[in-house]
Design a protein around this motif. Structure first.
Motif, short mmCIF file in Angstrom:
data_model
loop_
_atom_site.label_atom_id
_atom_site.label_comp_id
_atom_site.label_asym_id
_atom_site.label_seq_id
_atom_site.Cartn_x
_atom_site.Cartn_y
_atom_site.Cartn_z
N UNK A 99 0.95 -1.24 0.12
CA UNK A 99 0.06 -0.13 0.09
C UNK A 99 0.86 1.16 -0.12
N UNK A 100 2.00 1.15 0.51
CA UNK A 100 2.95 2.34 0.58
C UNK A 100 3.64 2.66 -0.85
N UNK A 101 3.79 1.25 -1.57
CA UNK A 101 3.99 1.55 -2.90
C UNK A 101 2.96 2.19 -3.69
N UNK A 102 1.81 1.72 -3.46
CA UNK A 102 0.69 2.31 -4.25
C UNK A 102 0.47 3.72 -4.35
N UNK A 103 0.80 4.14 -2.93
CA UNK A 103 0.71 5.70 -2.74
C UNK A 103 1.63 6.52 -3.46
N UNK A 104 2.68 5.86 -3.47
CA UNK A 104 3.87 6.43 -4.23
C UNK A 104 3.61 6.42 -5.74
N UNK A 105 3.23 5.32 -6.30
CA UNK A 105 2.98 5.10 -7.68
C UNK A 105 1.85 6.28 -8.14
N UNK A 106 0.64 6.52 -7.36
CA UNK A 106 -0.25 7.28 -7.53
C UNK A 106 0.21 8.75 -7.57
#
Ligand code: OAD
Length: 268
Positions: A99-106
């Motif tokens: 989820x931390x990665x998803x935040x960065x990607x978005x």
């Protein structure tokens, strides 16, 4: 966990800008923290030996009320302090990190992931997530029963139960969590409503989806036209209502989902 279900969600995440997720105790189960209900729920056997003798009738739900604290502040604060130390010792797992990665990607395409969490353990923040709405407060901060002022106790057991407040001569410290019968923090409710209103994808992860208002968010997001997704190894009351139900552990499904959306190799 069917690859088709993951592919369907990954395809939408690949181009989405606003995503909201609701997380519950299940996402922290793989970090060793007990859930409240179901197969990985807390039992008296989890307690240290001296506490087991004290709490033959252990029920985490019954301890989570202002009435329980008023009736026995020493016992309730001791139990919460034991849980606080467990949360401090716990490490985020692959689900939190995905989820931390998803935040960065978005964020890299001016999008936003908002995590609405019912968890009080701060593991999302420890994993690097920055937009985290704490619906039930946090166990890592405690507040004075008289002045309402907050403090972050040191990472050792408290020297007294209940702990006298450093802010008020007649106050004691209580965990800054929401107990049954108490209001959720207004700012958190407002932030959650905004995220639900704006999202293109709403995911319910590791929650039994029975405690309101959190449980109502998925219905509200669906009514706004968002794709709704559940990640949970067990069926819940919302499983049949979501667009995609991924029956798997968060620590297994979320890394695959995020890799499927953003890695060039995608989902095999
Ligand atoms: P629950 O204990 O009710 O539900 C945990 C859910 O996580 C269950 O549906 C499990 O099937 C699921 N689960 C277990 N392991 C999982 C894994 N590895 N990956 C994904 N899911 C998994 O916890 P919550 O829904 O968070 O409130 O409970 C909501 C609120 O009720 C809590 O915040 C707490 C409690 O009373 C307060 O203390 C105010």
């Amino acid at each position: 966990m069917t690859p088709e279900a993951l592919k369907r969600v990954a395809a939408v995440l690949r181009t989405a800008h606003r995503v909201a997720v609701l997380t519950g105790a299940g996402i922290s189960a793989e970090s060793g923290l007990r859930t409240f209900r179901g197969g990985t729920g807390a039992t008296a056997a989890d307690l240290p030996a001296d506490m087991q003798a004290l709490w033959k009738e252990f029920d985490p739900m019954r301890l989570a009320t202002p009435e329980a604290f008023d009736a026995d502040p020493a016992m309730v604060s001791r139990w919460y302090d034991w849980r606080r130390l467990g949360c401090l010792a716990a490490e985020p797992n692959a689900g939190h990190r995905a989820l931390a990665r998803l935040e960065r990607e978005l964020a890299s395409r001016s999008g936003q992931l908002t995590i609405l969490t019912q968890n009080v353990d701060r593991l999302h923040q420890k994993a690097g997530s920055r937009v985290v709405v704490e619906l039930h407060g946090t166990i890592l901060e405690w507040r004075c029963t008289m002045s309402g002022r907050r403090t972050t106790p040191s990472p050792e057991p408290m020297p007294a139960y209940p702990m006298p407040s450093p802010f008020h001569p007649r106050g004691v410290l209580r965990p800054d969590v929401v107990w049954f019968g108490e209001m959720l923090p207004e700012a958190a409710l407002k932030a959650a409503a905004e995220a639900v209103e704006a999202c293109e994808v709403f995911m319910s992860i590791g929650t039994s989806a029975v405690v309101y208002p959190a449980a109502g968010y998925i219905a509200a997001a669906a009514a706004r036209g968002a794709m709704t997704v559940e990640v949970n190894p067990e069926a819940t009351p919302i499983s049949s209502a979501v667009d995609v139900s991924i029956r798997a552990k968060a620590g297994e499904a979320l890394p695959r989902l995020v890799a499927g959306a953003f890695d060039s190799s995608g989902l095999a």
